[in-house]
Design a protein around this motif. Structure first.
Motif: not given
Length: 326
Positions: A298-318
């Protein structure tokens, strides 16, 4: 072979801690400065040219964005310096896996970057810090360590940042890797890699961002109710990671509350609270717009999701593609 020039960045932690007694359980982390520490290291006679810089002197439970920014910018400059062959970061063990993974996502793989810590303070019986540090020097000075991403060295093992996790509160053999147990074995005199580098000359996967989106972790437990979701998620929240039971599972009422968030466009990632928690996609994930964290805790999943959202990646498939990536 020329002597490796290695930059050592100190952030504190148990490796620089003292108890004031060889047998006390409690101690204070981060009491030894980098110059004093490198003075002790000199006595080991390591074949390396070490230069030290103090970034912080804290217990790693206090690690956060400002210190991450200082570590990242200093390493970035070192990677661009032709006079530097590799970088070592001394770090507390409690959050080492998060710092390692964050750096792994935001640094190129052109030179070795190694995190190292200790489970016992410097004045304790059986202090493991100096051996771990000597091992880290062996790894950071090896050109073949490049192309493997950020590495963590503990208890004669080399772990990849994506795999490593602290699994025990005591004992020097406290770190594990999942799904890969470790990527190498190291002693102060020898280093053996388990396979060739897998990220040769790869650019940083994400730009470093000091301010990252708010992504809380929802810890699933017996008796949890949907109101835990509403209490956790605020107007600032941009994504949620679920530390689920088993393979990322949760009670159906909680699931339905998260489905509503996902339907409204908020990324929801299912991870597992288990130490070896591989979470595959389940048939309902497509309809629910959920993402499976795969082998990330979970803690690493959180870090990755933060960077993805910051990069504008929000679609589940991407988003799922990023979690599937090694």
């Amino acid at each position: 072979m020329s002597t490796a020039k290695i930059l050592v960045l100190a952030t504190g932690g148990t490796i620089a801690g003292k108890a004031g007694s060889a047998t006390r359980h409690d101690y204070r982390p981060g009491l030894i400065g980098i110059e004093e520490y490198l003075g002790k290291v000199t006595e080991l006679g390591l074949d390396a040219d070490l230069t030290g810089q103090q970034i912080a002197n804290i217990g790693s439970e206090d690690m956060g964005p400002a210190i991450w920014a200082a570590i990242h910018s200093t390493i970035s400059a070192a990677l661009d310096d032709p006079e530097c062959d590799g970088v070592i970061v001394t770090h507390g063990t409690d959050t080492a896996e998060e710092t390692a993974f964050l750096l792994d996502l935001t640094l190129p793989t052109t030179k070795p970057v190694v995190l190292v810590g200790a489970m016992r303070p410097a004045d304790a019986v059986g202090y493991d810090g100096l051996r771990n540090f000597a091992n880290a020097v062996r790894v950071a000075g090896d050109p073949d360590a490049a192309g493997r991403g950020v590495l963590v060295v503990m208890s004669d093992r080399v772990f990849a940042a994506r795999d490593v996790r602290k699994a025990r509160t005591r004992g020097t053999d406290a770190f594990r890797g999942f799904p890969r147990g470790s990527v190498g074995l190291v002693t102060p005199s020898a280093l053996e890699w388990f396979g060739a580098p897998w990220r040769v000359d790869e650019a940083a996967r994400f730009p470093f961002a000091l301010d990252r989106p708010d992504v809380p972790i929802l810890y699933i437990h017996a008796g949890i109710t949907p109101d835990y979701v509403t209490r956790l998620v605020t107007s600032a929240t941009q994504g949620v990671v679920v530390a689920g039971v088993g393979e990322g599972n949760m009670p159906d009422p909680v699931r339905q509350a998260l489905v509503e968030l996902a339907a409204a466009g908020m990324p929801v990632v299912r991870a597992s609270r288990l130490d070896e928690g591989l979470v595959d996609r389940e048939p309902e994930d497509d309809a629910n717009r959920f993402v499976a964290a795969r082998a990330l805790n979970p803690q690493k999943a959180r870090v990755l999701l933060q960077f993805l959202i910051a990069a504008g990646v929000k679609e589940p498939a991407a988003i799922q593609e990023a979690y599937d990536r090694r």
